[in-house]
Scaffold this active site. Sequence first.
Site, PDB file in Angstrom:
ATOM      1  N   ALA A  72     -35.473   1.689 -17.561  1.00  0.00           N
ATOM      2  CA  ALA A  72     -35.106   2.728 -16.330  1.00  0.00           C
ATOM      3  C   ALA A  72     -35.034   4.195 -16.798  1.00  0.00           C
ATOM      4  O   ALA A  72     -35.432   4.769 -16.092  1.00  0.00           O
ATOM      5  CB  ALA A  72     -33.940   2.135 -15.774  1.00  0.00           C
ATOM      6  N   ASN A 149     -23.753   2.744 -10.552  1.00  0.00           N
ATOM      7  CA  ASN A 149     -23.492   1.914 -11.757  1.00  0.00           C
ATOM      8  C   ASN A 149     -22.263   2.031 -12.017  1.00  0.00           C
ATOM      9  O   ASN A 149     -21.496   1.172 -12.912  1.00  0.00           O
ATOM     10  CB  ASN A 149     -24.338   2.534 -13.142  1.00  0.00           C
ATOM     11  CG  ASN A 149     -24.309   3.972 -13.332  1.00  0.00           C
ATOM     12  OD1 ASN A 149     -24.747   4.644 -12.490  1.00  0.00           O
ATOM     13  ND2 ASN A 149     -23.798   4.345 -14.568  1.00  0.00           N
ATOM     14  N   CYS A 323     -16.902   5.966 -19.890  1.00  0.00           N
ATOM     15  CA  CYS A 323     -18.097   5.168 -19.478  1.00  0.00           C
ATOM     16  C   CYS A 323     -19.465   5.618 -19.882  1.00  0.00           C
ATOM     17  O   CYS A 323     -20.233   4.802 -19.923  1.00  0.00           O
ATOM     18  CB  CYS A 323     -17.694   4.825 -17.952  1.00  0.00           C
ATOM     19  SG  CYS A 323     -17.715   6.597 -17.142  1.00  0.00           S
TER      20      CYS A 323
END
Length: 376
Positions: A72, A149, A323
């Site tokens: 992606a 996400n 993250c």
Amino acid sequence: MRKIYLDNQSTTQLDPEIMDYMIPYFLKKFGNSSSKTHSYGWEAEAAVDLSRKHISDLINSKPNEIIFTSGATESNNIALSSILKSKKTNFITCLTEHRAILDICKSYENKGIKTKYLNISNNGNLDLDNLENNLSENVYMISLMHANNEIGTIYPIEEIGAICKKHNILFHVDAAQSLGKIPIDVKKMNVDFMSFSSHKIYGPKGVGALFVNNKHKNKIYPITFGGGQENGLRPGTLPVPLIIGFGEACKKANSVMLSESKKIKKMRDTLLSNIKKEIPNLIINGTMENRLHGNLNLSFPSLKGQSIVTSIPSVALSSGSACSSSISKPSHVLKAIGLNNNLCNSSIRVGIGRFNTEEDINLASDAIIKAIKNKN
Ligand SMILES: *Cc1c(COP(=O)(O)O)cnc(C)c1O
């Protein structure tokens, strides 16, 4: 120690059934899909074509609208660079996009091409009136993700597609998190370009795709140059075994999506209620209404900014402070929905997936609760 994987928004385990489909293309059927002079090439090309069909079946496109890429990130780069380079901007995206979008925009800002970043509400929703109000100027393209996400929120892509159509604006969607999890119909959603990744849907890493609506083929330019594969838009020898795996992952997702999402949602709801029973003042980041079934993102005010992820080595979780890969900064998504640094740092992201079991969920709830109580 029994390990439990609950980080399925980062990546997913390769489904063993999909591995079985890939193996022959590593070993016996190893031909180059561009070789036109022998059966090795023909066999590889036929298999690649079938994969293209499986992917297009999952999103209601035509097979020749699928370009294979490495993932992606690359798909986003091809789509956005083509448009930003053309300098026909204005360009609109959102503060909560993946780094793979924000960093491309930033790189063009250095070249004087401005991007407008939409805000997001405190529950992670996008205000469509605000979107339309930002369209007064000469907007050429909008790029938004389908599902986030970090907080799992799902954007109303069909409504935004209708707005784009009304104002004659190109529409790119990063669908890395939604493919195979919730229905996608590029026609109904009026999407012009869409990015996908195989390793988020139990396929192999290192392969993905860009959907390019045939109407807009002439607006897309390659970012690498070479042997003319994928209509010259993404040259280089195709990674046939990976493409086979990606295609089979899409085919399987297409058939199991409904039943699997019910099962995953049930586990997610169990995990939340288990933790909430013991830690009632937890904060749920992002709305529970429009949300990926497997995702939870929680902050714990009682932790006063301490992170618990590394104190639970048996459960693979991600945190709102680290993250974004190795950068230990508060998450830009959690900041955008109004969290202070302490709440970002005490947050955990849970991603439940195909291979999790009820037992995993019960063990993980106990481990999370214990870690929080120990820190207090
Ligand atoms: C994972 C992810 C990407 C990056 O995909 P790769 O295939 O790893 O390059 C981009 N956008 C979103 C929303 C993602 O979740």
